[in-house]
Design an enzyme around this catalytic site. Structure first.
Site, PDB file in Angstrom:
ATOM      1  N   VAL A  73       0.887  -1.158   0.000  1.00  0.00           N
ATOM      2  CA  VAL A  73       0.000   0.000   0.000  1.00  0.00           C
ATOM      3  C   VAL A  73       0.923   1.206   0.000  1.00  0.00           C
ATOM      4  O   VAL A  73       1.916   1.233   0.744  1.00  0.00           O
ATOM      5  CB  VAL A  73      -0.930  -0.006   1.241  1.00  0.00           C
ATOM      6  CG1 VAL A  73      -1.684   1.306   1.339  1.00  0.00           C
ATOM      7  CG2 VAL A  73      -1.919  -1.150   1.166  1.00  0.00           C
ATOM      8  N   GLU A 168      -3.197  -0.930  -8.988  1.00  0.00           N
ATOM      9  CA  GLU A 168      -2.261  -1.006 -10.116  1.00  0.00           C
ATOM     10  C   GLU A 168      -1.550  -2.360 -10.047  1.00  0.00           C
ATOM     11  O   GLU A 168      -1.017  -2.730  -8.999  1.00  0.00           O
ATOM     12  CB  GLU A 168      -1.226   0.110 -10.053  1.00  0.00           C
ATOM     13  CG  GLU A 168      -0.267   0.042 -11.248  1.00  0.00           C
ATOM     14  CD  GLU A 168       0.820   1.121 -11.210  1.00  0.00           C
ATOM     15  OE1 GLU A 168       0.745   2.052 -12.013  1.00  0.00           O
ATOM     16  OE2 GLU A 168       1.715   1.014 -10.363  1.00  0.00           O
TER      17      GLU A 168
HETATM   18  P1  0O2 Z   1       6.272   3.495  -6.391  1.00  0.00           P
HETATM   19  O1  0O2 Z   1       6.887   3.711  -5.062  1.00  0.00           O
HETATM   20  O2  0O2 Z   1       7.040   2.478  -7.205  1.00  0.00           O
HETATM   21  O3  0O2 Z   1       4.816   3.199  -6.346  1.00  0.00           O
HETATM   22  P2  0O2 Z   1      -0.552   7.941 -13.559  1.00  0.00           P
HETATM   23  O4  0O2 Z   1      -0.842   7.030 -12.384  1.00  0.00           O
HETATM   24  O5  0O2 Z   1      -1.045   7.384 -14.870  1.00  0.00           O
HETATM   25  O6  0O2 Z   1      -0.944   9.338 -13.293  1.00  0.00           O
HETATM   26  P3  0O2 Z   1       2.138   7.284 -13.053  1.00  0.00           P
HETATM   27  O7  0O2 Z   1       1.820   6.959 -11.645  1.00  0.00           O
HETATM   28  O8  0O2 Z   1       3.425   7.998 -13.303  1.00  0.00           O
HETATM   29  O9  0O2 Z   1       0.996   8.069 -13.746  1.00  0.00           O
HETATM   30  O10 0O2 Z   1       2.069   5.898 -13.845  1.00  0.00           O
HETATM   31  P4  0O2 Z   1       3.134   4.973 -14.518  1.00  0.00           P
HETATM   32  O11 0O2 Z   1       3.901   5.622 -15.594  1.00  0.00           O
HETATM   33  O12 0O2 Z   1       2.293   3.819 -14.937  1.00  0.00           O
HETATM   34  O13 0O2 Z   1       4.228   4.597 -13.406  1.00  0.00           O
HETATM   35  C1  0O2 Z   1       3.896   4.277 -12.099  1.00  0.00           C
HETATM   36  C2  0O2 Z   1       4.882   3.343 -11.450  1.00  0.00           C
HETATM   37  O14 0O2 Z   1       5.622   2.583 -12.398  1.00  0.00           O
HETATM   38  C3  0O2 Z   1       5.929   4.018 -10.596  1.00  0.00           C
HETATM   39  O15 0O2 Z   1       5.407   4.218  -9.314  1.00  0.00           O
HETATM   40  C4  0O2 Z   1       7.053   2.970 -10.570  1.00  0.00           C
HETATM   41  O16 0O2 Z   1       6.740   1.930  -9.665  1.00  0.00           O
HETATM   42  C5  0O2 Z   1       6.970   2.402 -11.961  1.00  0.00           C
HETATM   43  N1  0O2 Z   1       7.827   3.140 -12.916  1.00  0.00           N
HETATM   44  C6  0O2 Z   1       7.429   3.940 -13.919  1.00  0.00           C
HETATM   45  N2  0O2 Z   1       8.471   4.411 -14.611  1.00  0.00           N
HETATM   46  C7  0O2 Z   1       9.572   3.898 -14.036  1.00  0.00           C
HETATM   47  C8  0O2 Z   1      10.995   4.015 -14.318  1.00  0.00           C
HETATM   48  O17 0O2 Z   1      11.426   4.695 -15.228  1.00  0.00           O
HETATM   49  N3  0O2 Z   1      11.832   3.307 -13.500  1.00  0.00           N
HETATM   50  C9  0O2 Z   1      11.385   2.539 -12.471  1.00  0.00           C
HETATM   51  N4  0O2 Z   1      12.301   1.898 -11.726  1.00  0.00           N
HETATM   52  N5  0O2 Z   1      10.077   2.432 -12.181  1.00  0.00           N
HETATM   53  C10 0O2 Z   1       9.173   3.083 -12.947  1.00  0.00           C
HETATM   54  P5  0O2 Z   1       5.824   5.454  -8.406  1.00  0.00           P
HETATM   55  O18 0O2 Z   1       4.580   6.190  -8.057  1.00  0.00           O
HETATM   56  O19 0O2 Z   1       6.914   6.251  -9.042  1.00  0.00           O
HETATM   57  O20 0O2 Z   1       6.431   4.875  -7.105  1.00  0.00           O
END
Ligand code: 0O2
Length: 235
Positions: A73, A168
């Site tokens: 979460v 997600e």
């Molecule tokens: P955490 O701590 O991992 O949860 P949107 O929800 O559509 O408004 P969002 O959230 O940017 O936009 O969606 P997206 O692009 O689907 O990416 C969400 C999550 O994918 C991120 O969560 C990361 O977990 C992963 N992610 C996306 N791009 C990258 C990247 O370039 N490198 C890595 N290592 N992970 C990525 P959070 O919220 O950043 O954090």
């Protein structure tokens, strides 16, 4: 206490504790705590669904497409930061309406084909609605990030009735996950000497990993095919 209350009323936080108003503070936090609990429930449901599929594959085909499942979460600080980035006031109601990834599941698969197979089976279940699909495997991010992201709607059943929730689900291979963990570390290391060079190396690794994933997939498919042929010719 209404759901429009901000989760962290920063100005009153310390004064409430200082003045012995802990009960009031806890009461005001209740809607947020409830939201977190509901998201924990969604995670349990999704994890069970995925484990059932993995067990079924194991029984029917003697093969586990899922290597591991991680759930989390989103922590309150990340929630508030993401709301700020989106320019939305972090009330409990706004958080629920704005964020799709408070509940997050990461499914690590052995091979790319497993990702699509499991994702399709999951989203074809009656109580799972596909709300959004981002295929960063077919369309990798410029830095090389690959994963399949699904936002799904799924009900949880509470004493008060059914509540629709969102989560997600990220699908990756073991190799993609290995890459993403290192890339994630880079985000939090701000005193790296040449971040551009590291980013370039990471992009090269992402491409090599992709090639490797599909070569491993080919070997795996060949082993299965030859095994099936042997089985058929012996029966
Ligand atoms: P955490 O701590 O991992 O949860 P949107 O929800 O559509 O408004 P969002 O959230 O940017 O936009 O969606 P997206 O692009 O689907 O990416 C969400 C999550 O994918 C991120 O969560 C990361 O977990 C992963 N992610 C996306 N791009 C990258 C990247 O370039 N490198 C890595 N290592 N992970 C990525 P959070 O919220 O950043 O954090």
């Amino acid at each position: 206490m209404s759901e429009n209350t901000q989760i962290v009323p920063a100005d009153s936080f310390e004064s409430m504790i200082g003045s012995g108003r802990t009960a009031e503070l806890l009461e005001s936090a209740k809607p947020f705590i409830e939201l977190m609990m509901h998201n924990e429930c969604v995670l349990r449901e999704l994890e069970t669904k995925l484990n059932i599929l993995n067990d079924e594959f194991s029984t029917l085909y003697n093969y586990n497409p899922i290597e591991s499942i991680k759930t989390r979460v989103k922590d309150p600080i990340s929630i508030v930061e993401k709301m700020q980035r989106k320019g939305v006031v972090p009330t409990v109601e706004n958080i629920e309406n704005t964020l799709n990834d408070i509940a997050g599941v990461r499914v690590i698969c052995s091979f790319p084909e497993d990702i699509y197979a499991i994702a399709d089976i999951l989203t074809s279940q009656d109580d799972v609605t596909l709300l959004k699909r981002k295929d960063y495997i077919a369309n990798p991010k410029p830095n090389g990030y690959r994963s399949l992201h699904l936002i799904v709607g799924i009900p949880i059943f509470l004493s008060t009735g059914k509540k629709m929730m969102k989560a997600e689900v990220q699908f990756r291979t073991i190799a993609m996950d290995f890459w993403a963990s290192l890339d994630h570390k880079l985000k939090y290391k701000h005193n790296v000497k040449d971040p551009k060079d590291i980013a370039k190396m990471l992009k090269e690794c992402a491409d090599s990993i992709n090639e490797l994933d599909y070569r491993m997939q080919d070997i795996h498919n060949r082993i299965r095919r030859e095994n099936d042929e042997t089985f058929e010719s012996n029966s």
